[in-house]
Design a protein around this motif. Structure first.
Motif, short mmCIF file in Angstrom:
data_model
loop_
_atom_site.label_atom_id
_atom_site.label_comp_id
_atom_site.label_asym_id
_atom_site.label_seq_id
_atom_site.Cartn_x
_atom_site.Cartn_y
_atom_site.Cartn_z
N ILE A 86 8.94 -5.64 1.68
CA ILE A 86 8.69 -5.11 3.06
C ILE A 86 7.78 -4.19 2.75
CG2 ILE A 86 11.05 -5.49 3.77
CD1 ILE A 86 11.87 -2.82 2.92
N GLU A 126 1.94 -7.16 3.92
CA GLU A 126 1.13 -6.26 3.22
C GLU A 126 0.64 -5.21 3.97
OE1 GLU A 126 0.05 -5.98 -0.14
OE2 GLU A 126 1.49 -7.73 -0.51
N SER A 127 1.18 -3.91 3.60
CA SER A 127 1.05 -2.63 4.41
C SER A 127 -0.28 -2.32 5.09
CB SER A 127 1.58 -1.30 4.07
OG SER A 127 1.08 -1.42 2.58
N ARG A 135 10.97 -4.70 -8.13
CA ARG A 135 10.93 -6.05 -8.89
C ARG A 135 10.36 -5.50 -10.44
NH1 ARG A 135 7.50 -5.88 -4.83
NH2 ARG A 135 5.46 -6.41 -5.10
N1 LIG Z 1 1.66 -4.14 -1.52
C1 LIG Z 1 2.53 -4.30 -0.85
C2 LIG Z 1 3.98 -3.75 -1.39
C3 LIG Z 1 5.27 -4.15 -0.74
C4 LIG Z 1 6.19 -3.83 -1.66
O1 LIG Z 1 6.44 -4.04 -2.98
N2 LIG Z 1 7.25 -3.25 -1.18
C5 LIG Z 1 8.57 -2.94 -1.94
C6 LIG Z 1 9.13 -1.57 -1.09
S1 LIG Z 1 8.26 -0.26 -0.92
C7 LIG Z 1 9.39 -3.91 -1.71
O2 LIG Z 1 9.97 -4.54 -0.83
N3 LIG Z 1 9.93 -4.33 -3.28
C8 LIG Z 1 10.81 -5.34 -3.35
C9 LIG Z 1 10.93 -5.48 -4.72
O3 LIG Z 1 10.17 -5.03 -5.34
O4 LIG Z 1 11.79 -6.18 -5.10
C10 LIG Z 1 2.46 -3.50 0.74
O5 LIG Z 1 1.68 -2.57 0.49
O6 LIG Z 1 3.03 -3.63 1.56
#
Ligand SMILES: N[C@@H](CCC(=O)N[C@@H](CS)C(=O)NCC(=O)O)C(=O)O
Length: 216
Positions: free
Chosen positions: A53, A66-67, A112
């Motif tokens: 997310i 992607e934010s 992750r």
């Molecule tokens: N580069 C992506 C990063 C997205 C991301 O990794 N979000 C995290 C939360 S901040 C997530 O959902 N992680 C799920 C996981 O790592 O399993 C963005 O900026 O949107």
């Protein structure tokens, strides 16, 4: 608009700030509980195959992911107030500062990656924390150096809030998660302290979201 969100997510925090700055309120906020692994469930995988997310659906879609891409979409569809300066060097600097956070630092500390270190390489909890603190601090060090440039003003680039400030705020929230003392980064700290007084930032903060732990 539908926002896929979770209180603790730093990337979603960035999008929440942008939505607030643009005066946009999603009709629906769908909670994806990262602590329960809901990002890996089939229903959400269909929205964002990266299993991360935020995701945002505007009208009939498609789902945006992607934010930084989502924030630029919001900036293009709702140009006022702008989140990027007009001049190309300024735009490049703001995007560069944003990418130090969102592309170079944050991806190394997401669930992750932490889970992979723990399960695959048997890192214990202190080692995972050491990893996160290392990469988070490396980005703070680079940001502080950049922010000493004369293009910095009240905020990261001049005196108006930009995409860079949105990313700085998320880096500051991450520093709290990992107990990193911001005293070593005085310019960064001055700016994020100032951002925290702006309602669009304050009300988007992870600890203000549904499901967040009560302040201690
Ligand atoms: N580069 C992506 C990063 C997205 C991301 O990794 N979000 C995290 C939360 S901040 C997530 O959902 N992680 C799920 C996981 O790592 O399993 C963005 O900026 O949107």
């Amino acid at each position: 608009m539908k926002l896929f969100s979770f209180w603790r997510s730093l990337a979603t925090y960035r999008v929440r700030i942008a939505l607030n700055i643009k005066g946009l309120v999603p009709e629906e906020v769908i909670q994806i509980n990262l602590m329960k692994g809901e990002q890996r469930e089939a229903a959400f995988r269909a929205v964002n195959p990266m299993m991360a997310i935020p995701a945002l659906i505007d009208g009939n879609g498609p789902a945006l992911f992607e934010s930084l891409a989502i924030i630029e979409y919001l900036d293009e569809t709702h140009p006022n107030p702008p989140l990027l300066p007009r001049d190309p060097p300024g735009r490049a600097r703001v995007r560069g500062l944003a990418q130090i956070v969102a592309s170079d630092s944050h991806p190394l500390i997401v669930p992750r990656v932490r889970e992979y270190l723990a399960h695959e390489f048997k890192f214990d909890e202190p080692s995972v924390l050491k990893w996160c603190r290392h990469w988070h601090t490396a980005a703070l060090t680079a940001l502080e150096r950049h922010l000493q440039d004369k293009s910095t003003g009240r905020y990261a680039h001049g005196d108006s809030v930009t995409l860079a400030d949105i990313c700085l705020a998320s880096q500051a929230a991450g520093a709290k998660y990992f107990n990193i003392d911001l005293a070593q980064f005085p310019t960064f700290r001055r700016i994020v302290d100032s951002l925290a007084t702006i309602d669009a930032f304050a009300s988007a903060h992870p600890l203000k979201q549904p499901g967040a732990p009560a302040p201690t």
